[in-house]
Every structure is written in C-alpha cells, then in structure tokens.
Design an enzyme around this catalytic site. Structure first.
Site, mmCIF file in Angstrom:
data_model
loop_
_atom_site.group_PDB
_atom_site.id
_atom_site.type_symbol
_atom_site.label_atom_id
_atom_site.label_comp_id
_atom_site.label_asym_id
_atom_site.label_seq_id
_atom_site.Cartn_x
_atom_site.Cartn_y
_atom_site.Cartn_z
ATOM 1 C CD GLU A 78 2.796 -6.948 3.143
ATOM 2 O OE1 GLU A 78 1.439 -7.610 3.632
ATOM 3 O OE2 GLU A 78 3.601 -7.681 2.856
ATOM 4 C CG HIS A 97 4.741 -2.496 5.926
ATOM 5 N ND1 HIS A 97 4.155 -3.584 5.842
ATOM 6 C CD2 HIS A 97 6.334 -3.127 6.734
ATOM 7 C CE1 HIS A 97 4.638 -4.643 5.676
ATOM 8 N NE2 HIS A 97 5.839 -4.496 6.323
ATOM 9 C CG HIS A 99 10.115 -3.894 4.091
ATOM 10 N ND1 HIS A 99 10.384 -5.458 4.491
ATOM 11 C CD2 HIS A 99 9.290 -3.851 3.413
ATOM 12 C CE1 HIS A 99 9.197 -5.947 4.460
ATOM 13 N NE2 HIS A 99 7.809 -4.594 3.987
#
Length: 182
Positions: A78, A97, A99
């Site tokens: 990413e 970031h 998940h």
C-alpha cells in the site's frame, strides 16, 4: 534525510503496529502503518510480517516520490496510498490503514458514518464518508491511492481523520502515527 528523525519515525511506526496487533485491529498481516520522515521519505511497515514480532529497524524507509526503498524487506504493497496522502497533505505525518472486522463491516456498506456525538465531529471532522474513494480494485492499486488522497482533500488541516477505504478497510490519518489505531 535526517537519520535521527528516521529512527524516531521507525520506532513510532513499529510501536503503533504492535499496539494495532494487540488491539485486534489486524487480520493476519493485513493493514499497514506509515510515518513521515520528511518531504521525501516515509517509514512504513514491511510486507507480510507479523506485527507482534516487528522491531523498529524493520520499518522500511521509502522515497515517496519514486517508490524506491532501502534494505532487504519489501514495504507494504500500500505504499502508493500512503505516499499519495503524505505528499498531498503536508499536515499529515502518520497513517494507519486497518482491515479489522469492524472496519470491514462498515466499509462494505459504502455508506458514510453520520456524526452521532461531539467527539466524532471533533475527531473525524464531521463524518467518515467513503464517497469519492475508488471502488475496490485490490491492494496497492494506484486508482485507490488517487481516490483516497482526493477524498481526504476536503478535511483541511484536521489533526485526525477517518476514511472508509474502497469497501475493504479504514484509513486513519493524523499529525503522527501515535494513537491512530485507537
């Protein structure tokens, strides 16, 4: 690049990665954290490594303008999202970031989160709205990076902003990487 600053940012990113893992905000090795070193370089978590076992010098130093990186470990796939945001928003110095299952449950609805309390308005600058984010294209895809960077553009100089990312995650940005996994 200031090597002392680079080591400080690597330590901060590593500490945040471990805290994120301890809090259950990752599934396996998914998710990534970065911190700005200067206008050209960032430190980011390595690809495919267990966050609970990371040490600061494993945080990969990446040239945000070229994508070139130092060392034997590959940076997170990413990198484009992190680099685009950091280059476009000089007031942002840290990105998380995640998940997590909770982030995924909300992000897949492709609907914003309306502000429901004063704290949310202050922290998220109103709402976390996925409008304008590129559709789910897969990790590391430039279109996702472009969409997230553009959508974060409306947030001005806020200290911390949440962004639902393309139906698969949540991206949190702020003055540094500390506390962004909260």
């Amino acid at each position: 690049m200031d090597i002392v600053k680079a080591r400080e940012v690597q330590a901060e990113v590593c500490k945040t990665a471990k805290a994120m893992a301890d809090a259950g905000l990752t599934a396996g090795t998914w998710g990534n954290i970065s911190g700005r070193i200067d206008d050209t370089y960032m430190a980011i978590t390595p690809s495919g490594m267990d966050y609970s076992r990371l040490v600061p010098d494993q945080m990969v130093i990446v040239n945000m303008k070229t994508g070139e990186y130092e060392g034997d470990l590959k940076p997170s796939i990413e990198v484009p999202i992190h680099a685009k945001i950091l280059l476009a928003k000089p007031n942002i110095n840290g990105i998380v970031h995640v998940h997590s299952s909770k982030a995924l449950a909300v992000a897949v609805t492709r609907k914003g989160i309306p502000p429901i309390c004063d704290d949310q308005v202050q922290i998220l600058v109103g709402s976390a709205d996925p409008g304008g984010v590129a559709d789910r294209l897969g990790p590391g895809v430039q279109g996702v990076a472009e969409g997230v960077a553009v959508d974060l553009g409306h947030t001005g100089d806020a200290g911390q902003v949440g962004q639902l990312g393309g139906g698969n995650s949540i991206i949190n940005v702020g003055r540094n990487a500390q506390g962004l996994g909260d």
